[in-house]
Design a protein around this motif. Structure first.
Motif, PDB file in Angstrom:
ATOM      1  N   HIS A 119       0.827  -1.206   0.000  1.00  0.00           N
ATOM      2  CA  HIS A 119       0.000   0.000   0.000  1.00  0.00           C
ATOM      3  C   HIS A 119       0.862   1.256   0.000  1.00  0.00           C
ATOM      4  N   ALA A 120       0.233   2.364  -0.390  1.00  0.00           N
ATOM      5  CA  ALA A 120       0.943   3.627  -0.547  1.00  0.00           C
ATOM      6  C   ALA A 120       1.504   4.134   0.772  1.00  0.00           C
ATOM      7  N   SER A 125       3.288   4.229  -4.410  1.00  0.00           N
ATOM      8  CA  SER A 125       2.103   3.379  -4.362  1.00  0.00           C
ATOM      9  C   SER A 125       2.499   1.908  -4.249  1.00  0.00           C
ATOM     10  N   ASP A 129      -2.952  -1.149  -4.111  1.00  0.00           N
ATOM     11  CA  ASP A 129      -3.670   0.130  -4.170  1.00  0.00           C
ATOM     12  C   ASP A 129      -4.565   0.201  -5.403  1.00  0.00           C
ATOM     13  N   ASP A 132      -2.867   4.165  -8.637  1.00  0.00           N
ATOM     14  CA  ASP A 132      -1.412   4.012  -8.769  1.00  0.00           C
ATOM     15  C   ASP A 132      -0.817   5.327  -9.258  1.00  0.00           C
ATOM     16  N   THR A 133      -0.233   6.083  -8.344  1.00  0.00           N
ATOM     17  CA  THR A 133       0.386   7.362  -8.711  1.00  0.00           C
ATOM     18  C   THR A 133       1.906   7.252  -8.823  1.00  0.00           C
ATOM     19  N   SER A 159       3.608  -0.905  -6.621  1.00  0.00           N
ATOM     20  CA  SER A 159       2.671  -0.824  -7.735  1.00  0.00           C
ATOM     21  C   SER A 159       3.422  -0.909  -9.059  1.00  0.00           C
ATOM     22  N   THR A 162       5.074   2.487  -9.727  1.00  0.00           N
ATOM     23  CA  THR A 162       6.217   2.697  -8.828  1.00  0.00           C
ATOM     24  C   THR A 162       7.411   1.861  -9.278  1.00  0.00           C
TER      25      THR A 162
END
Length: 320
Positions: A119-120, A125, A129, A132-133, A159, A162
């Protein structure tokens, strides 16, 4: 070419009373290297330092184990058919808010670190999640400092974005220390073909893990692991694939952890009942299994140890 086994991630109980004797289950002719997890997202910097100091003292006191600060140490220890040990972290939480802590962790033997665990967090991220940033600016600072102090950036549990961002910002190899292939088994912890390609482009390695829920529907078998290995080799080449048992010597503790920290997991961890792991004894039989499928000696040695060894030669050079 390396003849020893390189297991890039295994788990002892995250307790300062934990015994290290179970690591001797990796004993084999030719020796072995094992990276032992020393903390993840619930752990503070002080928690992780305490765990590292305990594990280091216990390894020092054990006749069949030895700490490996440098790649030369790994080669010397395994040449005597013994087990070399270093450490990894599953999350950047133990770094706290001070980049200088990374040098301290490297000095205590941490050689791989992943920014997020499922998790972020402040660094980026995670694989569970919904949004996804990718890697944050803080995450990029962590990667730069890892490169500087000899810690390898690790995309496992991160992620997709990421993981891809890690490969873009790192100036050295990136690994997926313990991640299987999503195209073979569609689990949120597994990685996409694009992630595997980006990792290989850094000179890194994708470490196929022996956890049943990541290999298939809770099937920790050599056949299941080989399906992921052979797909990955076809995708990115034999020089960019390795193994990590991700074996939990703390089965009961991990199942308790699922109950204590349900926010860190989802039903993809529990849908098939209790998680099944591939034991070290089965991992040690992988080379023979691959030989029976027609793999060359060179390919077997690369995947069982040579590729992660190559990454370490490059990336550990800055470690104190």
């Amino acid at each position: 070419m390396s003849q020893f086994l390189w297991d890039q991630h295994a788990c002892l109980p995250l307790q300062v009373s934990a015994a290290v004797d179970p690591l001797t289950r990796f004993q084999r002719q030719g020796g072995a290297f094992v990276s032992v997890n020393a903390g993840y997202s619930p752990h503070s910097f002080d928690d992780t330092v305490a765990l590292l100091e305990h594990f280091r003292a216990a390894v020092d006191a054990h006749p069949d184990l030895e700490l490996a600060a440098h790649v030369d140490d790994v080669e010397r220890i395994t040449a005597d058919d013994r087990i070399a040990v270093a450490f990894d972290l599953e999350d950047s939480g133990p770094v706290g808010d001070d980049l200088d802590n990374l040098a301290t962790l490297a000095g205590l033997g941490v050689r791989t670190l992943l920014p997020t665990y499922n998790h972020a967090n402040r660094a980026g991220s995670g694989c569970l999640d919904a949004v996804d940033t990718g890697l944050t600016a803080w995450g990029a600072e962590i990667v730069a400092e890892m490169n500087a102090v000899g810690i390898v950036p690790d995309g496992s549990h991160c992620s997709t974005r990421t993981g891809l961002d890690l490969c873009e910002v790192s100036n050295g190899p990136v690994v997926y220390s313990h991640s299987c292939i999503k195209a073979v088994w569609d689990h949120p912890r597994n990685i996409t073909d694009d992630q595997a390609r980006a990792c290989a482009a850094t000179g890194g390695v994708v470490g196929i893990t022996g956890v049943g829920i990541f290999l298939g529907p809770n099937t920790p078998t050599l056949d299941a692991m080989t399906r992921h290995l052979e797909y990955a080799v076809d995708l990115v080449g034999v020089d960019h694939v390795g193994i990590s048992s991700d074996f939990s010597f703390d089965h009961a503790d991990f199942n308790d952890e699922l109950l204590r920290n349900p926010h860190l997991f989802d039903d993809s961890y529990t849908a098939w009942g209790p998680i099944q792991w591939m034991p070290p004894e089965t991992v040690l039989a992988l080379g023979h299994h691959l030989g029976g499928r027609g793999w060359s000696d060179g390919a077997i040695h690369a995947v069982l140890g040579g590729n992660f060894h190559r990454v370490a030669k490059h990336a550990w050079a800055n470690a104190t």
